[in-house]
Write a protein that holds these residues in place. Structure first.
Motif, short mmCIF file in Angstrom:
data_model
loop_
_atom_site.label_atom_id
_atom_site.label_comp_id
_atom_site.label_asym_id
_atom_site.label_seq_id
_atom_site.Cartn_x
_atom_site.Cartn_y
_atom_site.Cartn_z
N THR A 73 37.75 8.22 38.82
CA THR A 73 37.87 6.77 38.96
C THR A 73 37.99 6.45 40.44
O THR A 73 38.89 6.96 41.11
N LEU A 74 37.06 5.64 40.92
CA LEU A 74 37.04 5.26 42.33
C LEU A 74 37.49 3.81 42.47
O LEU A 74 37.15 2.97 41.64
N LEU B 122 35.51 -4.97 37.09
CA LEU B 122 35.72 -5.92 38.19
C LEU B 122 37.18 -6.31 38.35
O LEU B 122 37.67 -6.48 39.47
N GLU B 123 37.88 -6.48 37.23
CA GLU B 123 39.28 -6.90 37.27
C GLU B 123 40.15 -5.89 38.02
O GLU B 123 41.00 -6.26 38.83
N LYS B 124 39.94 -4.62 37.73
CA LYS B 124 40.75 -3.57 38.36
C LYS B 124 40.15 -3.07 39.67
O LYS B 124 40.78 -2.26 40.37
N LYS B 125 38.93 -3.54 40.00
CA LYS B 125 38.22 -3.08 41.20
C LYS B 125 38.01 -1.57 41.17
O LYS B 125 38.24 -0.87 42.16
N THR B 126 37.59 -1.06 40.01
CA THR B 126 37.35 0.37 39.87
C THR B 126 35.95 0.65 39.36
O THR B 126 35.31 -0.20 38.74
N VAL B 127 35.51 1.86 39.63
CA VAL B 127 34.27 2.38 39.08
C VAL B 127 34.60 3.75 38.50
O VAL B 127 35.03 4.65 39.23
#
Length: 66
Positions: free
Chosen positions: A5-6, A35-40
């Protein structure tokens, strides 16, 4: 397969999601943007693609991997 998880800054819309997910897919990995957590969340085969290559690909799209 490896899961990572980035945390990625600069994503704010559906276009951002498609841009990141599409670019990561093009180099042979899967990505799911939150988008909510700003993760990929990325899933990849380490024998085919490196985490560093995935990070570089995301950054080439104009986003910051932190």
């Amino acid at each position: 397969m490896k899961n990572e998880t980035l945390h990625v800054e600069g994503m704010s819309c559906g276009h951002c999601v498609k841009s990141v997910e599409g670019a990561v897919k093009n180099i042979g990995a899967d990505a799911k943007v939150n988008l909510e957590k700003k993760t990929v969340e990325v899933v990849f085969d380490e024998s085919s693609v490196t985490l560093e290559a995935i990070k570089n690909t995301i950054e080439e799209q104009g986003y910051d991997v932190v």
